[in-house]
Design an enzyme around this catalytic site. Structure first.
Site, PDB file in Angstrom:
ATOM      1  CG  LEU A   5       3.561   7.615  -4.627  1.00 44.69           C
ATOM      2  CD1 LEU A   5       2.792   7.423  -5.719  1.00 44.69           C
ATOM      3  CD2 LEU A   5       3.923   9.097  -4.764  1.00 44.69           C
ATOM      4  CB  SER A   6       2.975   7.678   2.142  1.00 37.82           C
ATOM      5  OG  SER A   6       3.009   7.534   3.509  1.00 37.82           O
ATOM      6  CG  ASP A  54      10.944  13.039   8.232  1.00 34.13           C
ATOM      7  OD1 ASP A  54      12.097  12.653   8.178  1.00 34.13           O
ATOM      8  OD2 ASP A  54       9.955  12.270   8.085  1.00 34.13           O
ATOM      9  CG  HIS A 104      16.250  11.961   3.399  1.00 39.73           C
ATOM     10  ND1 HIS A 104      16.547  10.929   4.058  1.00 39.73           N
ATOM     11  CD2 HIS A 104      16.266  11.702   1.980  1.00 39.73           C
ATOM     12  CE1 HIS A 104      16.298   9.843   3.154  1.00 39.73           C
ATOM     13  NE2 HIS A 104      16.177  10.191   2.019  1.00 39.73           N
ATOM     14  CG  ASP A 143       5.278   9.143   4.972  1.00 44.40           C
ATOM     15  OD1 ASP A 143       5.864  10.247   4.516  1.00 44.40           O
ATOM     16  OD2 ASP A 143       5.959   7.961   4.979  1.00 44.40           O
TER      17      ASP A 143
HETATM   18  P1  ADP Z   1       5.107   3.066   0.711  1.00 36.77           P
HETATM   19  O1  ADP Z   1       4.772   3.773   1.943  1.00 36.77           O
HETATM   20  O2  ADP Z   1       5.947   4.171   0.097  1.00 36.77           O
HETATM   21  O3  ADP Z   1       4.217   2.712  -0.054  1.00 36.77           O
HETATM   22  P2  ADP Z   1       6.458   1.255   2.513  1.00 36.77           P
HETATM   23  O4  ADP Z   1       7.536   0.375   2.310  1.00 36.77           O
HETATM   24  O5  ADP Z   1       6.331   2.268   3.559  1.00 36.77           O
HETATM   25  O6  ADP Z   1       6.171   1.941   1.139  1.00 36.77           O
HETATM   26  O7  ADP Z   1       4.991   0.463   2.672  1.00 36.77           O
HETATM   27  C1  ADP Z   1       4.554  -0.707   1.983  1.00 36.77           C
HETATM   28  C2  ADP Z   1       4.049  -1.619   2.567  1.00 36.77           C
HETATM   29  O8  ADP Z   1       2.919  -1.369   3.359  1.00 36.77           O
HETATM   30  C3  ADP Z   1       3.812  -2.855   1.869  1.00 36.77           C
HETATM   31  O9  ADP Z   1       5.092  -3.647   1.782  1.00 36.77           O
HETATM   32  C4  ADP Z   1       2.772  -3.556   2.826  1.00 36.77           C
HETATM   33  O10 ADP Z   1       3.349  -4.415   3.765  1.00 36.77           O
HETATM   34  C5  ADP Z   1       2.035  -2.351   3.461  1.00 36.77           C
HETATM   35  N1  ADP Z   1       0.832  -1.910   2.822  1.00 36.77           N
HETATM   36  C6  ADP Z   1       0.560  -0.807   2.346  1.00 36.77           C
HETATM   37  N2  ADP Z   1      -0.597  -0.559   1.872  1.00 36.77           N
HETATM   38  C7  ADP Z   1      -1.237  -2.157   2.040  1.00 36.77           C
HETATM   39  C8  ADP Z   1      -2.413  -2.559   1.370  1.00 36.77           C
HETATM   40  N3  ADP Z   1      -3.367  -1.890   1.023  1.00 36.77           N
HETATM   41  N4  ADP Z   1      -2.569  -4.036   1.664  1.00 36.77           N
HETATM   42  C9  ADP Z   1      -1.459  -4.659   2.315  1.00 36.77           C
HETATM   43  N5  ADP Z   1      -0.451  -4.108   2.965  1.00 36.77           N
HETATM   44  C10 ADP Z   1      -0.233  -2.816   2.474  1.00 36.77           C
HETATM   45 MG    MG Z   2       5.781   4.193   3.810  1.00 34.49          MG
END
Ligand code: ADP
Ligand code: MG
Length: 385
Positions: free
Chosen positions: A122-123, A34, A32, A174
């Site tokens: 984990l982005s 950035d 928190h 990220d």
């Molecule tokens: P994090 O980045 O921590 O994993 P976020 O909420 O920022 O969590 O991002 C997750 C979202 O990104 C998912 O709900 C989806 O909409 C999208 N996403 C990420 N990777 C994929 C993937 N391989 N296929 C489809 N959607 C994805």
């Molecule tokens: Mg994310």
């Protein structure tokens, strides 16, 4: 993972022009910070999102994700703030942002598959954006993977995709991590100047392992809470007459706190200012090979996020405490909080015990079993084939 090229042929009826991938990240420390112009210290995960892609001569984006289990068509000319909705926003948004930035991009067929757990802090979102951005850069001759300046420009387009098209108000850590990190190093990111430095991060040389625990806790409150924290920081900076909380030196924290209007603003500010100082201390400790000190800083960071910034949750606290009780040098939540993942700095000989300790603590409470995995600092986004 089935070969993304084979899936691409299956879904789109033609071979991809190439295959690109980009990593997820864990932030070692500097949470928190950035959006306060502060410092962060992420590493790229060995886990990656892969995008097989072929260029089209029209404006159509035909997107398939193995994780989403669907194929979606979007016209590039329809993409903009809030459109499309859902996972395709992260993909279409990158192409939109590149076009807004003056680059000539057209349609693409894209097939995405990922090893980065979705929504685990984990982005996976940046890994998705950066894998697609890398593909677009090569397919349309944009040269945005050639050197850190170009990569930073691609990262900025990926941030716009996430902020403006997907509508997720996140800072830039990220995307910078996914595009600028180097294998075996952490990335010191100065979010005020945009400057970066590579800091050696080779735990094996110290007989240590970085253990990531995906708590699998739903972070339903995340969106509103994140916005609320950002606004609190802006208010605190306003009251102190500075542009961002980065301007508050840790040595002047006491007098700054005295000038703030309430206890909540004081605690939010104390987290941000001390957390930025902890990043500087962690970088110095890593450079000096003092991993015990890094462990202590992890613990202090977690306490500050839990007590002052109030973005932790029971699952994160329990995973941190369980790792510490099994011999971790330090542990903390990582990412935005309210669920997601924690990290622990664990001696090689204690990894099994630490995993078992976390698992047992979750089982005892009847929670979904967490996922634990050891990680090293991986390479950035690149063309794979
Ligand atoms: P994090 O980045 O921590 O994993 P976020 O909420 O920022 O969590 O991002 C997750 C979202 O990104 C998912 O709900 C989806 O909409 C999208 N996403 C990420 N990777 C994929 C993937 N391989 N296929 C489809 N959607 C994805
Ligand atoms: Mg994310």
């Amino acid at each position: 993972m089935t070969s993304p090229a084979a899936t691409h042929l299956d879904v789109h009826g033609r071979e991809p022009d190439g295959v690109w991938s980009a990593p997820g990240r864990v932030n070692l420390i500097g949470e928190h910070t950035d959006y306060n112009g502060g410092l962060a210290l992420p590493i790229a995960l060995p886990h990656r999102t892969v995008a097989a892609a072929s260029a089209r001569s029209d404006e159509v984006l035909r997107l398939h994700s193995v994780q989403a289990g669907e194929t979606v068509e979007v016209s590039l000319s329809d993409v903009g703030p809030g459109v499309p909705e859902g996972w395709t926003a992260y993909v279409a948004g990158v192409l939109w942002a590149l076009r807004e930035d003056g680059f000539a991009v057209r349609g693409m067929d894209v097939t995405v598959d990922s090893e980065v757990p979705l929504g685990a802090g984990l982005s996976s979102s940046a890994a998705l954006e950066c894998a697609v951005g890398a593909a677009a850069s090569d397919l349309f001759g944009l040269d945005l993977l050639d050197g850190d300046v170009a990569r930073a420009r691609l990262a900025a387009a990926c941030v716009r995709a996430e902020n403006e098209v997907a509508g997720a108000a996140t800072g830039g850590m990220d995307q910078s991590a996914s595009l600028l990190c180097r294998e075996g190093s952490a990335l010191l990111l100065d979010c005020r100047s945009g400057g970066t430095e590579h800091v050696p991060f080779d735990l094996a040389a110290h007989g240590l392992v970085l253990l990531v625990t995906d708590t699998r806790a739903a972070h339903a409150l995340n969106d509103g809470q994140y916005e609320e924290r950002r606004r609190a920081c802006e208010r605190a900076a306003d009251e102190l007459g500075v542009g961002t909380l980065r301007e508050v030196p840790v040595g002047g924290l006491g007098s700054a706190l005295d000038r703030l209007s309430g206890d909540e603003l004081r605690r939010r500010t104390r987290h941000v200012v001390t957390e930025i100082a902890r990043v500087e201390e962690a970088v110095a400790a890593l450079r000096a090979g003092d991993l015990e000190e890094v462990g202590r800083l992890f613990a202090a960071s977690h306490a500050s996020l839990r007590d002052d910034y109030e973005v932790s949750c029971e699952e994160l606290d329990v995973s941190v405490d369980a790792a510490l009780s099994a011999g971790a040098l330090g542990a903390r939540m990582t990412g935005g909080g309210f669920g997601g993942s924690s990290i622990a700095l664990v001696p090689e000989g204690s990894v099994a015990a630490a995993e078992e300790s976390v698992r047992a603590a979750f089982a005892e409470r009847g929670w979904t079993a967490p996922r634990c995995f050891a990680v090293t600092a991986g390479p950035p986004a690149a063309r794979d084939a």
